[in-house]
Write a protein that holds these residues in place. Structure first.
Motif, short mmCIF file in Angstrom:
data_model
loop_
_atom_site.label_atom_id
_atom_site.label_comp_id
_atom_site.label_asym_id
_atom_site.label_seq_id
_atom_site.Cartn_x
_atom_site.Cartn_y
_atom_site.Cartn_z
N SER A 113 -2.47 5.01 -4.33
CA SER A 113 -1.49 4.42 -3.20
C SER A 113 -0.88 3.31 -3.66
CB SER A 113 -2.24 4.03 -2.07
OG SER A 113 -2.67 5.23 -1.23
N PRO A 114 0.50 3.31 -4.07
CA PRO A 114 1.35 2.07 -4.71
C PRO A 114 1.23 0.83 -4.10
CG PRO A 114 2.69 4.00 -4.35
CD PRO A 114 1.57 4.42 -3.62
N GLY A 115 0.59 -0.23 -4.82
CA GLY A 115 0.39 -1.58 -4.48
C GLY A 115 -1.01 -1.71 -4.11
N LEU A 116 -1.66 -0.67 -3.77
CA LEU A 116 -3.32 -1.23 -3.37
C LEU A 116 -3.94 -1.51 -4.40
CD1 LEU A 116 -5.29 -0.89 -0.90
CD2 LEU A 116 -5.89 1.43 -1.93
N LEU A 117 -4.21 -0.90 -5.48
CA LEU A 117 -4.87 -1.46 -6.70
C LEU A 117 -3.86 -1.62 -7.74
CD1 LEU A 117 -7.67 1.27 -7.08
CD2 LEU A 117 -7.97 -0.91 -6.08
N GLN A 121 0.38 -1.07 -9.34
CA GLN A 121 1.74 -0.77 -8.98
C GLN A 121 2.49 -0.45 -10.44
OE1 GLN A 121 4.22 -2.76 -6.05
NE2 GLN A 121 6.04 -1.76 -6.73
N ILE A 122 3.03 0.73 -10.56
CA ILE A 122 3.87 0.98 -11.86
C ILE A 122 5.11 1.33 -11.52
CG2 ILE A 122 4.06 2.40 -13.88
CD1 ILE A 122 0.99 2.65 -13.69
N PRO A 123 6.39 0.96 -11.62
CA PRO A 123 6.52 -0.41 -12.17
C PRO A 123 6.38 -1.35 -11.08
CG PRO A 123 8.67 0.75 -11.68
CD PRO A 123 7.70 1.88 -11.25
N GLY A 124 5.85 -2.60 -11.64
CA GLY A 124 5.91 -3.78 -10.72
C GLY A 124 7.16 -4.31 -10.26
N LYS A 125 7.01 -5.38 -9.44
CA LYS A 125 8.41 -6.14 -9.16
C LYS A 125 8.77 -7.02 -10.44
CE LYS A 125 8.87 -5.10 -4.96
NZ LYS A 125 9.64 -4.43 -4.18
N ARG A 151 6.71 -7.29 -13.35
CA ARG A 151 6.09 -6.81 -14.66
C ARG A 151 6.12 -5.22 -14.65
NH1 ARG A 151 0.81 -10.07 -14.31
NH2 ARG A 151 1.39 -10.24 -12.21
N ILE A 152 5.61 -4.68 -15.80
CA ILE A 152 5.44 -3.21 -15.69
C ILE A 152 4.41 -2.59 -14.95
CG2 ILE A 152 4.61 -1.45 -17.11
CD1 ILE A 152 6.20 -2.65 -19.60
N VAL A 153 3.29 -3.46 -14.93
CA VAL A 153 2.31 -3.11 -13.77
C VAL A 153 1.76 -4.60 -13.01
CG1 VAL A 153 -0.25 -2.44 -13.78
CG2 VAL A 153 1.39 -1.47 -15.50
N ASP A 154 1.75 -4.37 -11.85
CA ASP A 154 1.14 -5.22 -10.77
C ASP A 154 0.05 -5.02 -10.30
OD1 ASP A 154 3.43 -7.41 -11.19
OD2 ASP A 154 4.40 -6.51 -9.59
N PHE A 155 -0.99 -5.49 -10.30
CA PHE A 155 -2.40 -5.51 -9.72
C PHE A 155 -2.40 -6.12 -8.43
CE2 PHE A 155 -2.74 -4.85 -14.21
CZ PHE A 155 -3.59 -3.73 -14.38
N GLY A 156 -2.73 -5.32 -7.23
CA GLY A 156 -3.12 -5.84 -5.82
C GLY A 156 -1.92 -6.33 -5.22
N SER A 157 -0.51 -6.18 -5.47
CA SER A 157 0.42 -6.60 -4.82
C SER A 157 0.59 -6.10 -3.43
CB SER A 157 1.70 -6.50 -5.73
OG SER A 157 2.09 -4.92 -5.54
N PHE A 158 0.23 -5.36 -2.83
CA PHE A 158 0.42 -4.56 -1.67
C PHE A 158 1.85 -4.53 -1.45
CE2 PHE A 158 -3.87 -6.63 -1.23
CZ PHE A 158 -4.54 -5.39 -0.93
N GLN A 159 2.77 -4.21 -2.21
CA GLN A 159 4.13 -4.20 -2.08
C GLN A 159 4.48 -2.89 -2.90
OE1 GLN A 159 6.38 -7.52 -3.65
NE2 GLN A 159 5.47 -8.63 -1.93
N THR A 160 5.60 -2.19 -2.46
CA THR A 160 5.95 -0.91 -2.94
C THR A 160 7.42 -0.67 -3.27
OG1 THR A 160 5.52 1.49 -2.88
CG2 THR A 160 5.87 0.39 -0.77
N SER A 161 7.85 0.21 -3.90
CA SER A 161 9.46 0.31 -4.16
C SER A 161 9.50 2.06 -4.42
CB SER A 161 10.02 -0.37 -5.03
OG SER A 161 9.33 0.18 -6.45
N GLY A 162 10.92 2.30 -4.07
CA GLY A 162 11.03 3.57 -4.35
C GLY A 162 10.47 4.44 -5.62
#
Length: 69
Positions: free
Chosen positions: A18-22, A24-28, A30-41
Motif C-alpha cells: 500500500s503506497p505510503g504505509l511502509l 512510497q516510490i516515488p516519494g514527495k 526523494r525517490i523512496v519515502d518510508f512511512g510517509s502515509f501519503q500517496t500520489s497518482g
C-alpha cells in the motif's frame, strides 16, 4: 480442497505494498519515502505494477499453494 494461496498472497502483498504505509516510490522529496502515509497518482501506478509482477511470479511461476483442511 480449495487452494488458499491466491487469497493469502494477495492480502499480504496488498498490505505490504500500500503506497505510503511502509514505503512510497516515488516519494514527495526523494525517490523512496518510508512511512510517509501519503500517496500520489504516480506512486499508486508504480505500486500496482510491483504488486502485479510479484503476484504473477508467486502464483504462476513459483506456484505457491496453501491447502487447508
Amino acid at each position: 480442497m480449495a487452494d488458499w494461496a491466491p487469497v493469502f498472497v494477495g492480502l499480504a502483498l496488498f498490505i505490504l505494498l500500500s503506497p505510503g504505509l511502509l514505503f512510497q516510490i516515488p516519494g514527495k522529496g526523494r525517490i523512496v519515502d518510508f512511512g510517509s502515509f501519503q500517496t500520489s497518482g504516480a506512486s499508486m501506478l508504480i505500486h500496482a505494477v510491483i504488486y502485479f509482477a510479484l503476484i504473477t511470479i508467486l502464483l504462476l511461476a513459483v506456484r505457491v499453494q496453501v491447502f487447508l483442511g
